[in-house]
Design a protein around this motif. Sequence first.
Motif, mmCIF file in Angstrom:
data_model
loop_
_atom_site.group_PDB
_atom_site.id
_atom_site.type_symbol
_atom_site.label_atom_id
_atom_site.label_comp_id
_atom_site.label_asym_id
_atom_site.label_seq_id
_atom_site.Cartn_x
_atom_site.Cartn_y
_atom_site.Cartn_z
ATOM 1 N N ALA A 197 -6.898 -0.236 0.695
ATOM 2 C CA ALA A 197 -7.123 0.208 2.078
ATOM 3 C C ALA A 197 -8.220 -0.636 2.730
ATOM 4 C CB ALA A 197 -7.493 1.683 2.107
ATOM 5 N N ALA A 198 -9.246 -0.995 1.979
ATOM 6 C CA ALA A 198 -10.315 -1.843 2.511
ATOM 7 C C ALA A 198 -9.787 -3.238 2.844
ATOM 8 C CB ALA A 198 -11.466 -1.934 1.513
ATOM 9 N N VAL A 199 -8.886 -3.753 2.019
ATOM 10 C CA VAL A 199 -8.263 -5.058 2.297
ATOM 11 C C VAL A 199 -7.466 -4.985 3.593
ATOM 12 C CG1 VAL A 199 -6.506 -6.693 1.486
ATOM 13 C CG2 VAL A 199 -8.226 -5.817 -0.109
ATOM 14 N N GLY A 253 -7.999 -2.952 6.065
ATOM 15 C CA GLY A 253 -8.977 -2.886 7.152
ATOM 16 C C GLY A 253 -9.535 -4.252 7.513
ATOM 17 N N GLU A 254 -9.830 -5.058 6.520
ATOM 18 C CA GLU A 254 -10.363 -6.404 6.763
ATOM 19 C C GLU A 254 -9.320 -7.296 7.438
ATOM 20 O OE1 GLU A 254 -13.279 -9.199 6.973
ATOM 21 O OE2 GLU A 254 -13.518 -7.139 6.296
ATOM 22 N N LYS A 307 -9.030 -6.218 11.002
ATOM 23 C CA LYS A 307 -10.200 -6.717 11.728
ATOM 24 C C LYS A 307 -10.009 -8.179 12.115
ATOM 25 C CE LYS A 307 -14.744 -8.180 10.527
ATOM 26 N NZ LYS A 307 -15.784 -8.170 9.505
ATOM 27 N N TYR A 363 0.827 -1.209 0.000
ATOM 28 C CA TYR A 363 0.000 0.000 0.000
ATOM 29 C C TYR A 363 0.862 1.260 0.000
ATOM 30 C CZ TYR A 363 -3.633 3.287 1.547
ATOM 31 O OH TYR A 363 -4.500 4.338 1.650
ATOM 32 N N THR A 384 -6.562 2.452 -4.724
ATOM 33 C CA THR A 384 -6.073 2.819 -3.390
ATOM 34 C C THR A 384 -7.124 2.507 -2.329
ATOM 35 O OG1 THR A 384 -4.753 4.575 -4.364
ATOM 36 C CG2 THR A 384 -5.120 4.708 -2.012
ATOM 37 N N ASP A 385 -8.367 2.864 -2.610
ATOM 38 C CA ASP A 385 -9.464 2.594 -1.666
ATOM 39 C C ASP A 385 -9.679 1.100 -1.467
ATOM 40 O OD1 ASP A 385 -9.824 5.302 -1.387
ATOM 41 O OD2 ASP A 385 -11.684 5.386 -2.552
ATOM 42 N N SER A 386 -9.586 0.329 -2.548
ATOM 43 C CA SER A 386 -9.809 -1.113 -2.414
ATOM 44 C C SER A 386 -8.694 -1.766 -1.605
ATOM 45 C CB SER A 386 -9.964 -1.783 -3.778
ATOM 46 O OG SER A 386 -8.741 -1.774 -4.488
#
Length: 101
Positions: free
Chosen positions: A39-41, A43-44, A47, A22, A35-37
């Motif tokens: 960042a979502a990965v 985050g997951e 989590k 990233y 970039t957003d996708s």
Amino acid sequence: KEQHPLRINPLFEDLRVTKDRYFTLVKDPPSKAYTDSLAAVIGEKQKNLDIQLLVTVREIRSLCNPEQLVKFDSLLPKIAYKMVGHIRRSNPSADSLKRAH
């Protein structure tokens, strides 16, 4: 004690590799959607790591007798600080955990 690193270390490593990927985007910025996708990965993955850490702490807590529970529970703010203290930049306290609920 022996199982915890086997469960958690691959999660930390996977998260580290993804974050490294990233932050290389600084050199050659891709689309905002990419970039957003990514960042979502991240985050997951974070989590999943947090969930596994909570499961482990609960497993350890379940081994405590009543006297140990009091001591263990008083350590929880310190445990939380060690996990994210560099972000919060404050000292752990029991009150901070109570406010989080």
